[in-house]
Write a protein that holds these residues in place. Structure first.
Motif, mmCIF file in Angstrom:
data_model
loop_
_atom_site.group_PDB
_atom_site.id
_atom_site.type_symbol
_atom_site.label_atom_id
_atom_site.label_comp_id
_atom_site.label_asym_id
_atom_site.label_seq_id
_atom_site.Cartn_x
_atom_site.Cartn_y
_atom_site.Cartn_z
ATOM 1 N N GLY A 19 61.772 61.300 13.970
ATOM 2 C CA GLY A 19 61.753 60.970 12.542
ATOM 3 C C GLY A 19 61.755 59.468 12.309
ATOM 4 O O GLY A 19 61.034 58.953 11.460
ATOM 5 N N THR A 20 62.569 58.768 13.082
ATOM 6 C CA THR A 20 62.616 57.311 12.979
ATOM 7 C C THR A 20 61.283 56.719 13.434
ATOM 8 O O THR A 20 60.781 55.771 12.835
ATOM 9 N N LYS A 40 56.327 53.915 11.994
ATOM 10 C CA LYS A 40 54.866 53.856 12.090
ATOM 11 C C LYS A 40 54.232 53.458 10.756
ATOM 12 O O LYS A 40 53.151 52.870 10.722
ATOM 13 N N GLN A 41 54.900 53.727 9.646
ATOM 14 C CA GLN A 41 54.389 53.333 8.327
ATOM 15 C C GLN A 41 54.363 51.810 8.163
ATOM 16 O O GLN A 41 53.624 51.293 7.338
ATOM 17 N N HIS A 42 55.188 51.107 8.948
ATOM 18 C CA HIS A 42 55.340 49.664 8.768
ATOM 19 C C HIS A 42 54.766 48.828 9.907
ATOM 20 O O HIS A 42 54.501 47.649 9.712
ATOM 21 N N LYS A 65 51.207 50.344 18.883
ATOM 22 C CA LYS A 65 51.818 51.417 19.673
ATOM 23 C C LYS A 65 53.307 51.133 19.848
ATOM 24 O O LYS A 65 53.702 49.982 20.003
ATOM 25 N N PHE A 66 54.108 52.178 19.814
ATOM 26 C CA PHE A 66 55.508 52.026 20.158
ATOM 27 C C PHE A 66 55.997 53.331 20.743
ATOM 28 O O PHE A 66 55.245 54.290 20.867
ATOM 29 N N TYR A 67 57.235 53.376 21.151
ATOM 30 C CA TYR A 67 57.743 54.460 21.984
ATOM 31 C C TYR A 67 58.954 55.133 21.355
ATOM 32 O O TYR A 67 59.756 54.487 20.700
ATOM 33 N N LEU A 87 53.537 56.571 20.755
ATOM 34 C CA LEU A 87 53.067 57.065 19.460
ATOM 35 C C LEU A 87 51.922 56.170 19.025
ATOM 36 O O LEU A 87 52.060 54.966 18.963
ATOM 37 N N TYR A 88 50.775 56.757 18.755
ATOM 38 C CA TYR A 88 49.585 55.982 18.398
ATOM 39 C C TYR A 88 49.372 55.999 16.924
ATOM 40 O O TYR A 88 49.612 56.890 16.232
#
Length: 125
Positions: free
Chosen positions: A100-101, A106-108, A112-114, A124-125
């Motif tokens: 959820g976090t 991802k909206q901001h 890519k992050f994990y 997460l792409y």
């Protein structure tokens, strides 16, 4: 699979999420017949401190890794960045606790992050 019949479970739950999410969850649980109470160990609020935030901002922009533990922290950092006409830095690797976090972040952040899912770290792409 276990089937339970004619047994009424007496479950009581202490919800420790911050407000207002904690109260919302308690209301839902109580409405479906699960006795619940809310007690938050901490709450998130915008800072009113006169502490100089430039050091913390410098740390954010010079970090290699940023760990994010809650949607509220993303919300307030984003609020501060927007208020000061700044963007999230793209150089650090971002890791979140919980899907959820990750979705909220991802909206901001447009990179890519994990986040951890089922004891694996997932991009997460």
């Amino acid at each position: 699979m276990i089937f339970i019949s004619k047994i009424k479970l007496k479950m009581k739950i202490l919800v420790m999420r911050p407000s207002p999410e904690g109260e919302k969850l308690v209301n839902i649980l109580n409405n479906i017949g699960i006795m619940s109470w809310h007690f938050s160990l901490f709450n998130f609020l915008p800072s009113t401190s006169s502490m100089n935030l430039s050091k913390k901002l410098h740390e954010l922009y010079t970090s290699d890794i940023v760990l994010i533990f809650s949607k509220k922290s993303v919300y307030y950092v984003n609020l501060y960045l927007n208020k000061n006409n700044l963007d999230w830095p793209l150089s650090p690797d971002y890791y979140t606790i919980g899907k959820g976090t990750a979705i909220f972040l991802k909206q901001h952040i447009k990179k890519k992050f994990y986040f951890q899912r089922m004891k694996k770290i997932v991009k997460l792409y």
